[in-house]
Scaffold this active site. Structure first.
Site, mmCIF file in Angstrom:
data_model
loop_
_atom_site.group_PDB
_atom_site.id
_atom_site.type_symbol
_atom_site.label_atom_id
_atom_site.label_comp_id
_atom_site.label_asym_id
_atom_site.label_seq_id
_atom_site.Cartn_x
_atom_site.Cartn_y
_atom_site.Cartn_z
ATOM 1 N N ASP A 174 0.874 -1.161 0.000
ATOM 2 C CA ASP A 174 0.000 0.000 0.000
ATOM 3 C C ASP A 174 0.918 1.220 0.000
ATOM 4 O O ASP A 174 2.125 1.109 0.253
ATOM 5 C CB ASP A 174 -0.889 -0.025 1.247
ATOM 6 C CG ASP A 174 -1.780 1.193 1.352
ATOM 7 O OD1 ASP A 174 -2.340 1.622 0.322
ATOM 8 O OD2 ASP A 174 -1.918 1.733 2.462
ATOM 9 N N LEU A 175 0.376 2.391 -0.268
ATOM 10 C CA LEU A 175 1.189 3.609 -0.321
ATOM 11 C C LEU A 175 1.029 4.474 0.929
ATOM 12 O O LEU A 175 1.963 4.636 1.717
ATOM 13 C CB LEU A 175 0.835 4.418 -1.567
ATOM 14 C CG LEU A 175 1.563 5.752 -1.755
ATOM 15 C CD1 LEU A 175 3.059 5.526 -1.949
ATOM 16 C CD2 LEU A 175 0.978 6.519 -2.944
ATOM 17 N N ASP A 176 -0.176 4.996 1.124
ATOM 18 C CA ASP A 176 -0.412 5.902 2.244
ATOM 19 C C ASP A 176 -0.296 5.170 3.570
ATOM 20 O O ASP A 176 -0.952 4.158 3.799
ATOM 21 C CB ASP A 176 -1.811 6.529 2.139
ATOM 22 C CG ASP A 176 -1.931 7.448 0.938
ATOM 23 O OD1 ASP A 176 -0.892 7.899 0.435
ATOM 24 O OD2 ASP A 176 -3.066 7.720 0.507
ATOM 25 N N THR B 247 0.450 10.560 3.164
ATOM 26 C CA THR B 247 -0.303 11.599 2.468
ATOM 27 C C THR B 247 -1.690 11.764 3.081
ATOM 28 O O THR B 247 -2.498 12.540 2.586
ATOM 29 C CB THR B 247 -0.455 11.275 0.965
ATOM 30 O OG1 THR B 247 -1.203 10.065 0.828
ATOM 31 C CG2 THR B 247 0.892 11.131 0.285
ATOM 32 N N LYS C 17 -9.278 6.077 5.001
ATOM 33 C CA LYS C 17 -7.985 5.464 4.715
ATOM 34 C C LYS C 17 -8.144 4.197 3.879
ATOM 35 O O LYS C 17 -8.909 3.304 4.225
ATOM 36 C CB LYS C 17 -7.254 5.134 6.018
ATOM 37 C CG LYS C 17 -6.764 6.358 6.781
ATOM 38 C CD LYS C 17 -5.977 5.964 8.014
ATOM 39 C CE LYS C 17 -5.425 7.181 8.734
ATOM 40 N NZ LYS C 17 -4.666 6.791 9.936
ATOM 41 N N SER D 37 -2.180 0.651 -4.518
ATOM 42 C CA SER D 37 -2.779 1.815 -3.869
ATOM 43 C C SER D 37 -4.059 2.219 -4.585
ATOM 44 O O SER D 37 -4.130 2.159 -5.813
ATOM 45 C CB SER D 37 -1.800 2.995 -3.881
ATOM 46 O OG SER D 37 -2.431 4.194 -3.476
ATOM 47 N N ALA D 38 -5.039 2.662 -3.803
ATOM 48 C CA ALA D 38 -6.287 3.146 -4.387
ATOM 49 C C ALA D 38 -6.109 4.520 -5.014
ATOM 50 O O ALA D 38 -6.983 5.006 -5.724
ATOM 51 C CB ALA D 38 -7.382 3.199 -3.321
ATOM 52 N N LYS E 172 -10.887 -1.631 -1.769
ATOM 53 C CA LYS E 172 -10.682 -2.324 -0.502
ATOM 54 C C LYS E 172 -11.927 -2.110 0.377
ATOM 55 O O LYS E 172 -12.508 -1.031 0.339
ATOM 56 C CB LYS E 172 -9.441 -1.753 0.196
ATOM 57 C CG LYS E 172 -8.161 -1.834 -0.637
ATOM 58 C CD LYS E 172 -7.037 -1.036 0.017
ATOM 59 C CE LYS E 172 -5.827 -0.969 -0.900
ATOM 60 N NZ LYS E 172 -4.739 -0.132 -0.346
ATOM 61 N N GLU F 287 0.048 -3.159 4.762
ATOM 62 C CA GLU F 287 -1.053 -2.204 4.877
ATOM 63 C C GLU F 287 -1.079 -1.543 6.250
ATOM 64 O O GLU F 287 -0.609 -2.092 7.232
ATOM 65 C CB GLU F 287 -2.391 -2.928 4.680
ATOM 66 C CG GLU F 287 -2.982 -2.787 3.295
ATOM 67 C CD GLU F 287 -3.610 -1.425 3.044
ATOM 68 O OE1 GLU F 287 -3.652 -0.591 3.975
ATOM 69 O OE2 GLU F 287 -4.074 -1.212 1.915
ATOM 70 N N ASP F 288 -1.669 -0.332 6.296
ATOM 71 C CA ASP F 288 -1.859 0.356 7.577
ATOM 72 C C ASP F 288 -3.327 0.512 7.925
ATOM 73 O O ASP F 288 -3.652 1.084 8.966
ATOM 74 C CB ASP F 288 -1.204 1.742 7.537
ATOM 75 C CG ASP F 288 -1.982 2.731 6.687
ATOM 76 O OD1 ASP F 288 -2.188 3.877 7.131
ATOM 77 O OD2 ASP F 288 -2.388 2.360 5.576
#
Length: 225
Positions: A8-10, A16, A45, A116-117, A147, A171-172
């Protein structure tokens, strides 16, 4: 056998979330007359732009007050403002420990993809100077569901030519952990273990991520699959 990682990114590579919150708060207040709070932000998120908008409209009890065209316009306006906010991101915005972790994965020959979404993921990776680390980036526009649907993480592994049991997802967000688990991959949660309680392995922060711990836990998990 562990062969690759789907990120995942964020909240995993960079943060971000504050920019998303700032942009959504402005649009919600200016265009919808809704004042959002951090608890609403938690629900945003890891979900898509339109899903985020629907969460805000439901919170403000205005879910039936806008046409689909108007909602598309609101989402676009939010994204335009968000892009302004992220345009100055640099490698200094990489979360602690992540650059070293990516270097280690690359040196050890693991494949990596981004799930990432965010449609702005390529732009963000470029600003962080991390694009070269990722063999593939899932295009959110190609997805049929966001997700916690497993599609995005399933595609992240498939783009690398990997079976689900050969991949680790990081993932977070709770919805993201559900996505990883649904895809049949080993899930690594980054954040509060009480929230990410369905993760196969948890680190409370990116600074704690350990490849050795992941490999050990993955081997135990894989033996049960």
């Amino acid at each position: 056998m562990l062969k690759g990682f789907v990120f995942d990114l964020d909240g995993v590579i960079t943060d971000t979330a504050r920019f998303h919150y700032q942009a959504w708060a402005k649009i919600a207040q200016d265009d919808m007359g809704i004042t959002i709070n951090p608890s609403v932000n938690e629900q945003l998120k890891g979900v898509s732009r339109m899903d985020s908008l629907n969460v805000i409209l439901k919170f403000g009890q205005r879910e039936n007050d806008f046409t689909e065209a108007e909602k598309e316009a609101l989402a676009t306006k939010k994204n335009d403002y968000y892009v302004q906010l992220i345009s100055n991101m640099t490698p200094a915005d990489i979360l602690p420990g992540i650059k070293d972790f990516l270097d280690q994965l690359k040196a050890d020959g693991y494949q990596m993809s981004l799930a990432s979404a965010s449609k702005n993921a390529p732009r963000i990776l470029n600003g962080l100077q991390l694009t070269a680390y990722f063999d593939q980036i899932v295009d959110p526009a190609s997805l049929h569901a966001g997700k916690p649907d497993p599609e995005i993480f399933a595609k992240g592994a498939a783009l690398l030519g990997l079976k689900p049991t050969e991949a680790v997802g990081l993932e977070d967000a709770f919805a993201g952990i559900q996505s990883i688990n649904g895809a049949g991959e080993f899930s690594v949660g980054i954040g509060d273990p009480a929230i990410l309680n369905e993760a196969d392995l948890n680190f409370t922060s990116t600074a704690e991520i350990s490849l050795d711990q992941i490999k050990t836990a993955f081997a135990t998990w894989a033996a049960k699959q």
